[in-house]
Motif scaffolding. Sequence first.
Motif: not given
Length: 545
Positions: A137-138, A160-162, A167-172, A187-190
């Motif tokens: 999802a994006f 990435y659901a699986t 993955q955040f690429l702007s102003t995180v 890159d954040y693994y929930n």
Amino acid sequence: MTKFIELKSLLYLSLLLFSSLLLAQKPKDIIIEYSEFADRNETEIPGAALLTGNVRISHDGVIITCNKAYYFQKENYAKLFGDVQMVQGDTLFLNSKYAEYSGNEKKAYATGNPVMRSPDMTLTTDTINFDRNSQQAFYNSFGRIVNKENTLTSNAGRYYATEKKFQFLSTVTITNPKYTIKSNHVDYYNNSGHAYLFGPSTITSEKNFIYTEKGFYDSKKNVGHFLRKSYIRYDDRLIEGDSIFYDRTKEFASATRNVKITDTVNKGIVKGHYGEVYKLKDSLMMTGRAVAINLVENDSVYIHGKKLMVTGKKGNQIIRAFNNARFYKSDISGKCDSIHSSTKKALTQLIGRPVVWNGENQLTGDVIHLIGENKTQKIDSLKVINNAFMISRDSLGTGYNQAKGLNMYGKFKDNKLDYIDLVKNTEAIYYVYDDLTLTGIEKKISSSINITFVENKIDVLTSYKNVESLMYPEKDLPENARKLRGFNWRGDEIIKSKEDIFPPEEEEFDKKMQKEAAIEAAQENTPMKIRKETLNYDKKKGVKK
């Protein structure tokens, strides 16, 4: 004929297999399971079935419910209105006011306050696109993710659901009750709470500030590993290194290669290639070409040991150097097995074959104490305990002036020896000059000796009590009689610069470290490799102990 039949059979089987593959790849149709009303209006919405009231649609493992839907059977496509919910299994939910779904592409588009939920997170933004083929999802507008530990915001992101990864690429921004992370690439693994930072990134808390351009942070365990241009800044301390490990709970940090710890309060720096800091205990340890640098009255004192330890708060710090310890200041230097220095007592103890050089003078004994004055930050005095021995080269010849006794007490003036007192069983050998002419070599035995100095050179040597003195013409005193018992001139060991405090093997180690650092710095910065503990997080959770 038989061969022809066999070829025909093979051709038939090939066509059958090809057909089955085509059928397998053919998209599944969207299924309308329920709606209260169904209608068509070819004028306003050509080719669509108009469904209203508790609409329920299914497609290849996803269930969609809404208030109203336009179903385009030919395109295998649906537009969805009002209280839209898409459910994939029992782990992923997408709610919105409006959505579109393509059965052929297995892609969804949701807008109107869309919310994506899983058991351990909630995503809200303006628009969400979900590709079921890649389970991604994006969004390209401001989004907010909330889980048990953190709130994450960014201007664009991908889920990435699986892998349960964002993955955040702007102003995180990742906000935790204890800290805030800011970056432009995370890159954040929930599931695990693991965050991989890339590019200029900061972690800010009430206790400290962390900067890195390549790092890892475990938001559940509160530990991190930072690899490029990284540092940790406290109110009174700055920790730098090519690789830094940090444990927020223990307030512990360790750093490897090109480590530099700056104490802004005590005006001190400790450098080396491996260091550990326990903030709560006010202690640090350093090895690998380790050196402690303290600023004293616009001059710096350099202390080296194979291992350095600094403990205590401002005004009560202890510096310890172990194994082949050495120190250097522009006007005094020395070496010994270990150094113990206390800022509160202004006392530096040199233990184990100590030697001190001050100008032309070499001082040795079993133990040497250097006593400072905290107000002036200057060396005030010294004590040499047991087997005290002073040697200075004869400035006009090749001999050595010498004095020895049980103990020695000295006084400094402007960091230069002003005078020393040798007590008990004292002896001396002294070269006597008249103007620039050597008049003789004097040997003395007495109860005590006082020596005064001018510009670090012997001015007057005076013996007291039970004095026995003999003056020898130079030609009458053989070479082997010109040295007192225990004489050991260590001139080849004199530390003349701050570089001299490091043994050859540690200089070689430093060259190796700098070579590795240069190779790494020349390489393009790339995101950190994902750790096994991240990839196997859910597997480990499932293991019964």
